[in-house]
Design an enzyme around this catalytic site. Structure first.
Site, PDB file in Angstrom:
ATOM      1  N   ARG A   1       0.729  -1.313  -0.091  1.00  0.00           N
ATOM      2  CA  ARG A   1      -0.146  -0.116  -0.012  1.00  0.00           C
ATOM      3  C   ARG A   1       0.980   1.275  -0.046  1.00  0.00           C
ATOM      4  NH1 ARG A   1      -3.495   1.891   5.429  1.00  0.00           N
ATOM      5  NH2 ARG A   1      -4.003   3.778   4.241  1.00  0.00           N
TER       6      ARG A   1
ATOM      7  N   ASP B   1       0.421   5.339   0.843  1.00  0.00           N
ATOM      8  CA  ASP B   1      -0.427   6.063   1.445  1.00  0.00           C
ATOM      9  C   ASP B   1      -0.865   7.321   0.636  1.00  0.00           C
ATOM     10  OD1 ASP B   1      -0.367   4.915   4.097  1.00  0.00           O
ATOM     11  OD2 ASP B   1       1.074   6.070   4.747  1.00  0.00           O
TER      12      ASP B   1
ATOM     13  N   ARG C   1       9.273   7.458   6.046  1.00  0.00           N
ATOM     14  CA  ARG C   1       8.628   8.717   6.735  1.00  0.00           C
ATOM     15  C   ARG C   1       9.161   9.047   8.064  1.00  0.00           C
ATOM     16  NH1 ARG C   1       2.820   8.812   5.408  1.00  0.00           N
ATOM     17  NH2 ARG C   1       2.795  10.708   6.343  1.00  0.00           N
TER      18      ARG C   1
END
Lengths: 228, 228
Positions: free
Chosen positions: B31, B33, B181
């Site tokens: 996935r 974001d 991140r």
């Protein structure tokens, strides 16, 4: 300023009105068509304010949408006019002859679906440098007083870090309406092999818009700089 | 697939359903974001069709929106699974410490409003390379079976053609949720001088998310490649 679309000028004037509490008219160095980008557009306006140029810049960037930034605010001499006083402008046009469109480039790069001969395009473009009548590359019906302009610099190169990107830059004492896009549309005909290298000089000499190539799309074009 | 937003997976499944005339489920390598970009995402699906991979690719690009492109379609071995079979992934994260935001970078670059010491950040990041428990950089509550991953390559450099752009690339056999991140958010604390170079190694050893820096924004991150 347009009735049906939010323009950069309108956004600037709205922000200035909010900050200065009065209606201010902004004069840009020239119009850029819808889809054309600008890294160094210049606008002038008259205002009485106690804010310093730098405070005004910060206030503007605080109220403008994030896709418009004021890079510098400077006090000009009385009578300064952003159109009339411009000495030269520099534009960049970016093309790609990659096999496939890069989604991150789709709004900034003209994707040409054929391999381009950049050396041939560069040779062809050489004839444009200097003082010429560019009537062949002027949008039909734009009716400026004179179509004589001086191209001071012109470069055309593949981006060394992204070989499919072909970067054209041109600097002149002024540009006719659609002049850069019409030159590019013609140069691409040479790059594709549809026209020989010498053809561009013939088009220039003919002073006839009908002989030049089609107008390249707006989204590959960026106004880089205006000098005063 | 989300209820309230159009995702890349939904767009792909819609295009495939149109082309293959039946409902097809696409499995992506992982996935990404909202706000994260991808240049080399990989998805797998099962379909019976007489189209060649290349014909299918062209049909997909003909019906997908222009901000999604299929770069390649290949036939996989039976049982291939885009998540399970991934051997390694490579991400890029781009920051800028320019004085002013560049409007053309605003959706792709994290603008940090302080000058960054890139050499210090690079030194600090060195401790991350190799096989480690990255629990300190895992989003709270993501609960994967193991938080041990191996970072195979890590680079951090200023873009030589645009000095304000700081480009971080990292390759690993897998990533925890928000790992890149969270690493970046911590590295920027070192780059700003708020934390010493050795602090990152301490955070890594502590295996405690609360000790690491904040999560860097999604829009600076791009999934570059997945290897199988």
């Amino acid at each position: 300023v347009q009735v049906n679309a939010l323009t950069v000028q309108q956004a600037l004037e709205t922000a200035l009105a909010k900050i200065l509490q009065r209606r201010v008219r902004v004069t840009a160095s020239g119009r850029t068509d819808s889809g054309v980008h600008a890294l160094g557009q210049v606008g002038s306006f008259v205002a009485e304010t106690s804010l310093s140029p730098d405070q005004l810049k910060r206030a503007l960037n605080g109220s403008l949408p994030t896709d418009i930034r004021v890079r510098s605010v400077e006090e000009a001499c009385p009578g300064f006019h952003a159109i009339r006083d411009a000495r030269k402008k520099r534009y960049r046009y970016v093309m790609s002859d990659a096999e496939q469109l890069d989604v991150f480039e789709r709004r900034y790069v003209w994707h040409v679906w054929m391999a381009l001969d950049v050396a041939a395009m560069r040779d062809a473009a050489g004839c444009l440098v200097g003082k010429h009548d560019f009537a062949s590359f002027q949008a039909a019906g734009s009716g400026r007083a004179s179509s004589i302009r001086t191209i001071l610099d012109l470069t055309l190169e593949r981006d060394p870090t992204a070989h499919h990107r072909i970067v054209f830059e041109v600097e002149a004492d002024g540009f006719l309406y659609n002049m850069v896009r019409n030159i590019l549309g013609s140069l691409v005909l040479v790059g594709r092999g549809a026209k020989p290298i010498g053809w561009l000089a013939e088009v220039l000499r003919a002073k006839d818009r009908k002989l030049a190539g089609p107008t390249a799309p707006a989204h590959g074009l960026t106004l880089l700089r205006v000098d005063y």
